[in-house]
Write a protein that holds these residues in place. Structure first.
Motif, PDB file in Angstrom:
ATOM      1  N   THR A 128       0.809  -1.226   0.000  1.00 32.13           N
ATOM      2  CA  THR A 128       0.000   0.000   0.000  1.00 32.13           C
ATOM      3  C   THR A 128       0.839   1.272   0.000  1.00 32.13           C
ATOM      4  O   THR A 128       0.309   2.347  -0.270  1.00 32.13           O
ATOM      5  CB  THR A 128      -0.984   0.023   1.191  1.00 32.13           C
ATOM      6  N   ARG A 129       2.144   1.165   0.263  1.00 33.12           N
ATOM      7  CA  ARG A 129       3.008   2.347   0.164  1.00 33.12           C
ATOM      8  C   ARG A 129       3.259   2.715  -1.291  1.00 33.12           C
ATOM      9  O   ARG A 129       3.603   3.856  -1.592  1.00 33.12           O
ATOM     10  CB  ARG A 129       4.350   2.094   0.862  1.00 33.12           C
ATOM     11  N   ARG A 130       3.117   1.708  -2.175  1.00 36.30           N
ATOM     12  CA  ARG A 130       3.335   1.913  -3.611  1.00 36.30           C
ATOM     13  C   ARG A 130       2.272   1.156  -4.399  1.00 36.30           C
ATOM     14  O   ARG A 130       2.580   0.322  -5.249  1.00 36.30           O
ATOM     15  CB  ARG A 130       4.736   1.409  -3.995  1.00 36.30           C
ATOM     16  N   LEU A 131       1.029   1.456  -4.120  1.00 35.01           N
ATOM     17  CA  LEU A 131      -0.080   0.727  -4.738  1.00 35.01           C
ATOM     18  C   LEU A 131      -0.063   0.847  -6.261  1.00 35.01           C
ATOM     19  O   LEU A 131      -0.434  -0.083  -6.971  1.00 35.01           O
ATOM     20  CB  LEU A 131      -1.408   1.247  -4.178  1.00 35.01           C
ATOM     21  N   GLN A 132       0.414   1.975  -6.774  1.00 37.46           N
ATOM     22  CA  GLN A 132       0.470   2.180  -8.229  1.00 37.46           C
ATOM     23  C   GLN A 132       1.361   1.153  -8.926  1.00 37.46           C
ATOM     24  O   GLN A 132       1.203   0.893 -10.119  1.00 37.46           O
ATOM     25  CB  GLN A 132       0.929   3.605  -8.577  1.00 37.46           C
ATOM     26  N   ASP A 133       2.264   0.504  -8.187  1.00 34.71           N
ATOM     27  CA  ASP A 133       3.126  -0.513  -8.778  1.00 34.71           C
ATOM     28  C   ASP A 133       2.355  -1.761  -9.205  1.00 34.71           C
ATOM     29  O   ASP A 133       2.881  -2.588  -9.950  1.00 34.71           O
ATOM     30  CB  ASP A 133       4.233  -0.922  -7.798  1.00 34.71           C
ATOM     31  N   CYS A 134       1.110  -1.899  -8.748  1.00 38.01           N
ATOM     32  CA  CYS A 134       0.273  -3.046  -9.122  1.00 38.01           C
ATOM     33  C   CYS A 134      -0.386  -2.868 -10.485  1.00 38.01           C
ATOM     34  O   CYS A 134      -0.832  -3.848 -11.083  1.00 38.01           O
ATOM     35  CB  CYS A 134      -0.847  -3.255  -8.102  1.00 38.01           C
ATOM     36  N   PHE A 135      -0.501  -1.632 -10.950  1.00 43.79           N
ATOM     37  CA  PHE A 135      -1.229  -1.387 -12.206  1.00 43.79           C
ATOM     38  C   PHE A 135      -0.737  -2.225 -13.374  1.00 43.79           C
ATOM     39  O   PHE A 135      -1.540  -2.815 -14.089  1.00 43.79           O
ATOM     40  CB  PHE A 135      -1.220   0.097 -12.565  1.00 43.79           C
ATOM     41  N   PRO A 136       0.587  -2.323 -13.627  1.00 45.11           N
ATOM     42  CA  PRO A 136       1.026  -3.131 -14.767  1.00 45.11           C
ATOM     43  C   PRO A 136       0.601  -4.603 -14.665  1.00 45.11           C
ATOM     44  O   PRO A 136       0.178  -5.198 -15.649  1.00 45.11           O
ATOM     45  CB  PRO A 136       2.554  -2.989 -14.754  1.00 45.11           C
ATOM     46  N   ALA A 137       0.713  -5.193 -13.470  1.00 41.41           N
ATOM     47  CA  ALA A 137       0.322  -6.601 -13.301  1.00 41.41           C
ATOM     48  C   ALA A 137      -1.177  -6.777 -13.516  1.00 41.41           C
ATOM     49  O   ALA A 137      -1.616  -7.704 -14.207  1.00 41.41           O
ATOM     50  CB  ALA A 137       0.726  -7.099 -11.920  1.00 41.41           C
ATOM     51  N   VAL A 138      -1.976  -5.896 -12.934  1.00 43.73           N
ATOM     52  CA  VAL A 138      -3.431  -5.969 -13.108  1.00 43.73           C
ATOM     53  C   VAL A 138      -3.781  -5.839 -14.587  1.00 43.73           C
ATOM     54  O   VAL A 138      -4.586  -6.614 -15.123  1.00 43.73           O
ATOM     55  CB  VAL A 138      -4.152  -4.896 -12.252  1.00 43.73           C
ATOM     56  N   ASP A 139      -3.156  -4.884 -15.277  1.00 38.83           N
ATOM     57  CA  ASP A 139      -3.404  -4.705 -16.717  1.00 38.83           C
ATOM     58  C   ASP A 139      -3.042  -5.951 -17.512  1.00 38.83           C
ATOM     59  O   ASP A 139      -3.793  -6.380 -18.385  1.00 38.83           O
ATOM     60  CB  ASP A 139      -2.631  -3.495 -17.258  1.00 38.83           C
ATOM     61  N   GLN A 140      -1.876  -6.528 -17.235  1.00 40.55           N
ATOM     62  CA  GLN A 140      -1.430  -7.727 -17.954  1.00 40.55           C
ATOM     63  C   GLN A 140      -2.416  -8.877 -17.756  1.00 40.55           C
ATOM     64  O   GLN A 140      -2.765  -9.590 -18.707  1.00 40.55           O
ATOM     65  CB  GLN A 140      -0.034  -8.166 -17.469  1.00 40.55           C
ATOM     66  N   LEU A 141      -2.859  -9.084 -16.532  1.00 42.98           N
ATOM     67  CA  LEU A 141      -3.768 -10.191 -16.231  1.00 42.98           C
ATOM     68  C   LEU A 141      -5.141  -9.968 -16.852  1.00 42.98           C
ATOM     69  O   LEU A 141      -5.734 -10.896 -17.418  1.00 42.98           O
ATOM     70  CB  LEU A 141      -3.871 -10.390 -14.718  1.00 42.98           C
ATOM     71  N   GLU A 142      -5.652  -8.752 -16.754  1.00 42.17           N
ATOM     72  CA  GLU A 142      -6.953  -8.455 -17.366  1.00 42.17           C
ATOM     73  C   GLU A 142      -6.896  -8.634 -18.878  1.00 42.17           C
ATOM     74  O   GLU A 142      -7.815  -9.214 -19.474  1.00 42.17           O
ATOM     75  CB  GLU A 142      -7.401  -7.035 -17.009  1.00 42.17           C
ATOM     76  N   ARG A 143      -5.831  -8.170 -19.493  1.00 43.18           N
ATOM     77  CA  ARG A 143      -5.685  -8.282 -20.949  1.00 43.18           C
ATOM     78  C   ARG A 143      -5.658  -9.750 -21.392  1.00 43.18           C
ATOM     79  O   ARG A 143      -6.176 -10.100 -22.442  1.00 43.18           O
ATOM     80  CB  ARG A 143      -4.420  -7.558 -21.388  1.00 43.18           C
ATOM     81  N   ARG A 144      -5.061 -10.605 -20.583  1.00 42.85           N
ATOM     82  CA  ARG A 144      -4.949 -12.023 -20.929  1.00 42.85           C
ATOM     83  C   ARG A 144      -6.118 -12.855 -20.410  1.00 42.85           C
ATOM     84  O   ARG A 144      -6.179 -14.056 -20.654  1.00 42.85           O
ATOM     85  CB  ARG A 144      -3.636 -12.584 -20.390  1.00 42.85           C
ATOM     86  N   GLY A 145      -7.012 -12.253 -19.648  1.00 47.56           N
ATOM     87  CA  GLY A 145      -8.162 -12.984 -19.119  1.00 47.56           C
ATOM     88  C   GLY A 145      -7.807 -13.979 -18.028  1.00 47.56           C
ATOM     89  O   GLY A 145      -8.510 -14.965 -17.829  1.00 47.56           O
ATOM     90  N   VAL A 146      -6.717 -13.711 -17.301  1.00 41.15           N
ATOM     91  CA  VAL A 146      -6.299 -14.601 -16.215  1.00 41.15           C
ATOM     92  C   VAL A 146      -6.992 -14.144 -14.930  1.00 41.15           C
ATOM     93  O   VAL A 146      -6.828 -13.000 -14.508  1.00 41.15           O
ATOM     94  CB  VAL A 146      -4.761 -14.571 -16.026  1.00 41.15           C
ATOM     95  N   PRO A 147      -7.786 -15.025 -14.293  1.00 41.63           N
ATOM     96  CA  PRO A 147      -8.421 -14.648 -13.021  1.00 41.63           C
ATOM     97  C   PRO A 147      -7.353 -14.358 -11.958  1.00 41.63           C
ATOM     98  O   PRO A 147      -6.311 -15.022 -11.930  1.00 41.63           O
ATOM     99  CB  PRO A 147      -9.222 -15.886 -12.627  1.00 41.63           C
ATOM    100  N   PHE A 148      -7.623 -13.377 -11.109  1.00 42.29           N
ATOM    101  CA  PHE A 148      -6.637 -13.037 -10.083  1.00 42.29           C
ATOM    102  C   PHE A 148      -7.301 -12.501  -8.840  1.00 42.29           C
ATOM    103  O   PHE A 148      -8.454 -12.073  -8.868  1.00 42.29           O
ATOM    104  CB  PHE A 148      -5.613 -12.021 -10.611  1.00 42.29           C
ATOM    105  N   VAL A 149      -6.557 -12.566  -7.745  1.00 44.61           N
ATOM    106  CA  VAL A 149      -6.926 -11.908  -6.496  1.00 44.61           C
ATOM    107  C   VAL A 149      -5.824 -10.913  -6.184  1.00 44.61           C
ATOM    108  O   VAL A 149      -4.673 -11.100  -6.593  1.00 44.61           O
ATOM    109  CB  VAL A 149      -7.105 -12.896  -5.313  1.00 44.61           C
ATOM    110  N   VAL A 150      -6.166  -9.867  -5.475  1.00 44.21           N
ATOM    111  CA  VAL A 150      -5.174  -8.919  -4.979  1.00 44.21           C
ATOM    112  C   VAL A 150      -4.971  -9.227  -3.501  1.00 44.21           C
ATOM    113  O   VAL A 150      -5.933  -9.281  -2.733  1.00 44.21           O
ATOM    114  CB  VAL A 150      -5.624  -7.456  -5.175  1.00 44.21           C
ATOM    115  N   ALA A 151      -3.715  -9.480  -3.129  1.00 45.05           N
ATOM    116  CA  ALA A 151      -3.370  -9.758  -1.743  1.00 45.05           C
ATOM    117  C   ALA A 151      -2.589  -8.571  -1.200  1.00 45.05           C
ATOM    118  O   ALA A 151      -1.489  -8.284  -1.666  1.00 45.05           O
ATOM    119  CB  ALA A 151      -2.538 -11.037  -1.649  1.00 45.05           C
TER     120      ALA A 151
END
Length: 194
Positions: A109-132
């Protein structure tokens, strides 16, 4: 007669997120085998890295990937692939994501923006994910709803609080992921039926 090796069904799980979010730590905490790690000293980071570390900061960074395994029952195991947190590992995404059951996006949570690339990659590929959300000393306390809103996650994407250092906490994240991925994959199968 089939060999025991051919009867093994490995399920691929990605563990991804920003630099220093706890990916290597989570894979190591839950793996039943000594995890494969490809780390280098953090001070030797090249272009795109964050430079030398200061006192109390992380001393290594994942160069290629981490690998761990959890046996669920005879013949069924989770294979955990931890991705690098830096842009230089982007070329691995196609191979790592191919055939993945799902993914864990570790969030600091100190650098939450660092998650954006991973979330984008997973959404683009249709891979289900959870955020921990990795809750560790020095992290900002935020609720799951706040993190989901900040990351603009699709409705239904689970956000769980965890401690990547704790085996039981890591296992709970993986249970939530497998449950979520099973629902997503089942819904896709039903949508494909004429």
């Amino acid at each position: 007669m089939a060999s025991a090796r051919s009867e093994l069904l490995p399920l691929k799980i990605l563990v991804t997120g920003g630099l220093g979010a706890g990916k290597t730590t989570l894979v190591g905490a839950v793996s039943e085998i000594r995890p494969l790690r490809t780390e280098e000293p953090a001070a030797a980071r090249g272009p795109g890295g964050v430079g030398a570390v200061g006192a109390g900061e992380r001393r290594t960074t994942t160069l290629v990937m981490d690998f761990g395994r959890i046996t669920l029952r005879s013949g069924l195991s989770l294979h955990l692939f931890g991705t690098p947190g830096q842009d230089r590992g982007a070329f691995l995404w196609d191979e790592l994501a191919r055939g993945a059951l799902g993914a864990v996006v570790l969030a600091d949570t100190r650098r939450l923006q660092d998650c954006f690339p991973a979330v984008d990659q997973l959404e683009r590929r249709g891979v289900p994910f959870v955020v921990a959300v990795n809750c560790f000393p020095g992290s900002r306390p935020h609720g799951a709803h706040d993190v989901a809103a900040a990351l603009d996650l699709d409705r239904g994407t689970p956000v769980v609080l965890c401690d990547a250092r704790d085996r039981d906490s890591g296992k709970e994240v993986l249970v939530r992921l497998v449950e979520h991925a099973a629902r997503v994959h089942a819904a896709r199968l039903l949508d494909a039926v004429p």
